[in-house]
Design a protein around this motif. Structure first.
Motif, PDB file in Angstrom:
ATOM      1  N   ARG A   1       0.826  -1.204   0.000  1.00  9.48           N
ATOM      2  CA  ARG A   1       0.000   0.000   0.000  1.00  9.48           C
ATOM      3  C   ARG A   1       0.865   1.260   0.000  1.00  9.48           C
ATOM      4  NH1 ARG A   1      -4.187  -2.385   4.513  1.00  9.48           N
ATOM      5  NH2 ARG A   1      -5.481  -3.602   3.072  1.00  9.48           N
ATOM      6  N   LEU A   2       1.951   1.227   0.765  1.00 12.06           N
ATOM      7  CA  LEU A   2       2.889   2.353   0.777  1.00 12.06           C
ATOM      8  C   LEU A   2       3.472   2.583  -0.612  1.00 12.06           C
ATOM      9  CD1 LEU A   2       4.796   4.450   2.128  1.00 12.06           C
ATOM     10  CD2 LEU A   2       6.346   2.536   2.616  1.00 12.06           C
ATOM     11  N   ILE A   3       3.908   1.526  -1.273  1.00 14.19           N
ATOM     12  CA  ILE A   3       4.477   1.655  -2.617  1.00 14.19           C
ATOM     13  C   ILE A   3       3.454   2.256  -3.570  1.00 14.19           C
ATOM     14  CG2 ILE A   3       5.501   0.436  -4.579  1.00 14.19           C
ATOM     15  CD1 ILE A   3       6.388  -1.740  -2.493  1.00 14.19           C
ATOM     16  N   GLY A   4       2.234   1.734  -3.533  1.00 19.41           N
ATOM     17  CA  GLY A   4       1.189   2.202  -4.438  1.00 19.41           C
ATOM     18  C   GLY A   4       0.870   3.671  -4.255  1.00 19.41           C
ATOM     19  N   ARG A   5       0.646   4.103  -3.002  1.00 21.09           N
ATOM     20  CA  ARG A   5       0.282   5.507  -2.801  1.00 21.09           C
ATOM     21  C   ARG A   5       1.462   6.445  -3.051  1.00 21.09           C
ATOM     22  NH1 ARG A   5      -0.473   3.332   2.477  1.00 21.09           N
ATOM     23  NH2 ARG A   5       1.128   3.983   3.964  1.00 21.09           N
ATOM     24  N   SER A   6       2.681   5.967  -2.862  1.00 20.14           N
ATOM     25  CA  SER A   6       3.852   6.784  -3.161  1.00 20.14           C
ATOM     26  C   SER A   6       3.949   7.064  -4.657  1.00 20.14           C
ATOM     27  CB  SER A   6       5.125   6.084  -2.678  1.00 20.14           C
ATOM     28  OG  SER A   6       5.114   5.907  -1.275  1.00 20.14           O
ATOM     29  N   LEU A   7       3.689   6.055  -5.474  1.00 22.36           N
ATOM     30  CA  LEU A   7       3.755   6.227  -6.923  1.00 22.36           C
ATOM     31  C   LEU A   7       2.561   7.017  -7.451  1.00 22.36           C
ATOM     32  CD1 LEU A   7       5.019   2.653  -7.877  1.00 22.36           C
ATOM     33  CD2 LEU A   7       6.356   4.759  -7.803  1.00 22.36           C
ATOM     34  N   ARG A   8       1.385   6.785  -6.884  1.00 22.50           N
ATOM     35  CA  ARG A   8       0.201   7.536  -7.332  1.00 22.50           C
ATOM     36  C   ARG A   8       0.361   9.031  -7.104  1.00 22.50           C
ATOM     37  NH1 ARG A   8      -2.512   3.043  -5.149  1.00 22.50           N
ATOM     38  NH2 ARG A   8      -2.952   4.092  -3.172  1.00 22.50           N
ATOM     39  N   ALA A   9       1.121   9.406  -6.086  1.00 22.95           N
ATOM     40  CA  ALA A   9       1.291  10.818  -5.745  1.00 22.95           C
ATOM     41  C   ALA A   9       1.990  11.616  -6.837  1.00 22.95           C
ATOM     42  CB  ALA A   9       2.063  10.949  -4.432  1.00 22.95           C
ATOM     43  N   VAL A  10       2.694  10.934  -7.747  1.00 27.30           N
ATOM     44  CA  VAL A  10       3.432  11.665  -8.785  1.00 27.30           C
ATOM     45  C   VAL A  10       2.896  11.385 -10.192  1.00 27.30           C
ATOM     46  CG1 VAL A  10       5.524  11.795  -7.390  1.00 27.30           C
ATOM     47  CG2 VAL A  10       5.226   9.853  -8.944  1.00 27.30           C
ATOM     48  N   VAL A  11       1.686  10.805 -10.266  1.00 30.96           N
ATOM     49  CA  VAL A  11       1.087  10.482 -11.567  1.00 30.96           C
ATOM     50  C   VAL A  11      -0.178  11.303 -11.788  1.00 30.96           C
ATOM     51  CG1 VAL A  11       0.025   8.666 -12.971  1.00 30.96           C
ATOM     52  CG2 VAL A  11       2.033   8.145 -11.569  1.00 30.96           C
ATOM     53  N   ASP A  12      -0.317  11.853 -13.002  1.00 29.32           N
ATOM     54  CA  ASP A  12      -1.525  12.553 -13.417  1.00 29.32           C
ATOM     55  C   ASP A  12      -2.507  11.496 -13.914  1.00 29.32           C
ATOM     56  OD1 ASP A  12      -3.536  13.982 -14.711  1.00 29.32           O
ATOM     57  OD2 ASP A  12      -2.165  15.419 -15.640  1.00 29.32           O
ATOM     58  N   MET A  13      -3.459  11.131 -13.073  1.00 30.86           N
ATOM     59  CA  MET A  13      -4.380  10.037 -13.399  1.00 30.86           C
ATOM     60  C   MET A  13      -5.302  10.378 -14.564  1.00 30.86           C
ATOM     61  SD  MET A  13      -3.430   7.655 -11.440  1.00 30.86           S
ATOM     62  CE  MET A  13      -2.471   7.469  -9.924  1.00 30.86           C
TER      63      MET A  13
ATOM     64  N   VAL B   1      16.346   4.283  16.624  1.00 32.27           N
ATOM     65  CA  VAL B   1      15.272   4.931  15.874  1.00 32.27           C
ATOM     66  C   VAL B   1      15.360   4.465  14.431  1.00 32.27           C
ATOM     67  CG1 VAL B   1      14.310   7.125  15.063  1.00 32.27           C
ATOM     68  CG2 VAL B   1      15.289   6.974  17.359  1.00 32.27           C
ATOM     69  N   ASP B   2      14.216   4.146  13.858  1.00 28.15           N
ATOM     70  CA  ASP B   2      14.154   3.662  12.480  1.00 28.15           C
ATOM     71  C   ASP B   2      13.104   4.487  11.744  1.00 28.15           C
ATOM     72  OD1 ASP B   2      14.326   2.166  10.156  1.00 28.15           O
ATOM     73  OD2 ASP B   2      13.010   0.582  10.888  1.00 28.15           O
ATOM     74  N   ALA B   3      13.461   5.049  10.588  1.00 23.54           N
ATOM     75  CA  ALA B   3      12.517   5.889   9.843  1.00 23.54           C
ATOM     76  C   ALA B   3      12.668   5.667   8.349  1.00 23.54           C
ATOM     77  CB  ALA B   3      12.734   7.369  10.170  1.00 23.54           C
ATOM     78  N   ASN B   4      11.554   5.838   7.624  1.00 23.72           N
ATOM     79  CA  ASN B   4      11.544   5.780   6.172  1.00 23.72           C
ATOM     80  C   ASN B   4      10.968   7.083   5.637  1.00 23.72           C
ATOM     81  OD1 ASN B   4      12.354   2.917   5.803  1.00 23.72           O
ATOM     82  ND2 ASN B   4      10.437   2.527   6.870  1.00 23.72           N
ATOM     83  N   PHE B   5      11.619   7.644   4.629  1.00 26.87           N
ATOM     84  CA  PHE B   5      11.207   8.914   4.042  1.00 26.87           C
ATOM     85  C   PHE B   5      10.897   8.704   2.565  1.00 26.87           C
ATOM     86  CE2 PHE B   5      13.733   9.948   7.706  1.00 26.87           C
ATOM     87  CZ  PHE B   5      13.188  11.115   8.241  1.00 26.87           C
ATOM     88  N   VAL B   6       9.705   9.134   2.144  1.00 25.85           N
ATOM     89  CA  VAL B   6       9.314   9.111   0.731  1.00 25.85           C
ATOM     90  C   VAL B   6       9.173  10.557   0.288  1.00 25.85           C
ATOM     91  CG1 VAL B   6       7.687   8.230  -0.971  1.00 25.85           C
ATOM     92  CG2 VAL B   6       8.047   6.969   1.179  1.00 25.85           C
ATOM     93  N   ILE B   7      10.024  10.980  -0.638  1.00 25.18           N
ATOM     94  CA  ILE B   7      10.123  12.393  -1.011  1.00 25.18           C
ATOM     95  C   ILE B   7      10.211  12.518  -2.529  1.00 25.18           C
ATOM     96  CG2 ILE B   7      11.518  14.495  -0.756  1.00 25.18           C
ATOM     97  CD1 ILE B   7      12.451  13.468   1.945  1.00 25.18           C
TER      98      ILE B   7
END
Length: 239
Positions: A92-104, A185-191
């Protein structure tokens, strides 16, 4: 000293191999050090029911780990009859990360699925999947453009992801498994490539971390994303 000998703000060796498989419209092998993920993009002339008749497309993702991608064999989730919670959360994270940069709207009523299959895990499989998945997605868009399905690439921005954490009291970029497994501490950043934040996942494994700690991790992440974006664009330019 990090177990790998890397500097505090140094990524692992990153490699993006395009056209990795021959059947998919987009295919990339992404390597973050010893973490290796195959990302394949598939185009289909259909959309989920809630998008029918809207003229908009859809981008989604599926994620899985091969049984011996880890130190000990993992059972196949298909054999267990269901996906685990971790698998569903990551895809789900992968999908919404990619959708954020696509003009549907520009994509039209089509769906693209990004399949991310981990063949070797050494920390950061979700961040590698997003980074490689984006390149596979662009390769798919270029295939569509050459096929006459679209005129312009339906992209709003690029996207990459990287992990950061605090290990032995020191903020570090791009954790490998020895660091990740013992991090405080463990963190993931999608930018995005232009610096927009899509998602941040951060967890204190031992005690709460401060705003100063978070700021240090964000600075490391921005540096890592800038490096990853440059690598993505170099590979995309050769597609």
């Amino acid at each position: 000293m990090r177990p790998s000998g890397r500097a505090q703000n140094e990524l692992r060796q990153i490699k993006l191999t395009r056209y990795y498989t021959k059947h998919a419209e987009g295919s990339v092998l992404v390597e973050f050090g010893d973490t290796k993920v195959i990302c394949n993009a598939t185009i289909e002339d259909k959309v989920p029911r809630f998008l029918k008749g809207t003229g908009k497309g859809w981008v989604t993702a599926e994620y899985g780990m091969l049984p011996r991608s880890t130190g000990q064999r993992m059972g196949r989730e298909a054999a267990q009859g269901k996906q685990g919670g971790r698998t569903m959360e990551i895809q789900r994270l992968i999908g919404r990360s990619l959708r954020a940069v696509v003009d549907m709207q520009a994509l039209g009523e089509r769906s693209i699925t990004i399949d991310c299959d981990v063949i070797q895990a050494d920390g950061g499989t979700r961040t590698a999947s997003i980074t490689g998945g984006y390149v596979a997605l662009v390769q798919c868009f270029k295939w569509m453009q050459k096929s006459g399905m679209i005129k312009e690439l339906p992209l709003l921005d690029s996207v990459a992801a990287v992990s950061c954490g605090i290990y032995n009291g020191v903020p570090l970029l791009d954790l490998d498994y020895p660091e990740d497994s013992e991090a405080e501490v463990d963190a993931n950043f999608v930018i995005t490539g232009t610096g927009g934040i899509i998602e941040i996942q951060g967890t204190a494994e031992q005690k709460p971390f401060s705003e100063t700690d978070f700021t240090a991790l964000l600075a490391l992440a921005k540096k890592g994303i800038a490096d990853l974006t440059a690598m993505q664009q170099s590979v995309i330019a050769a597609l």
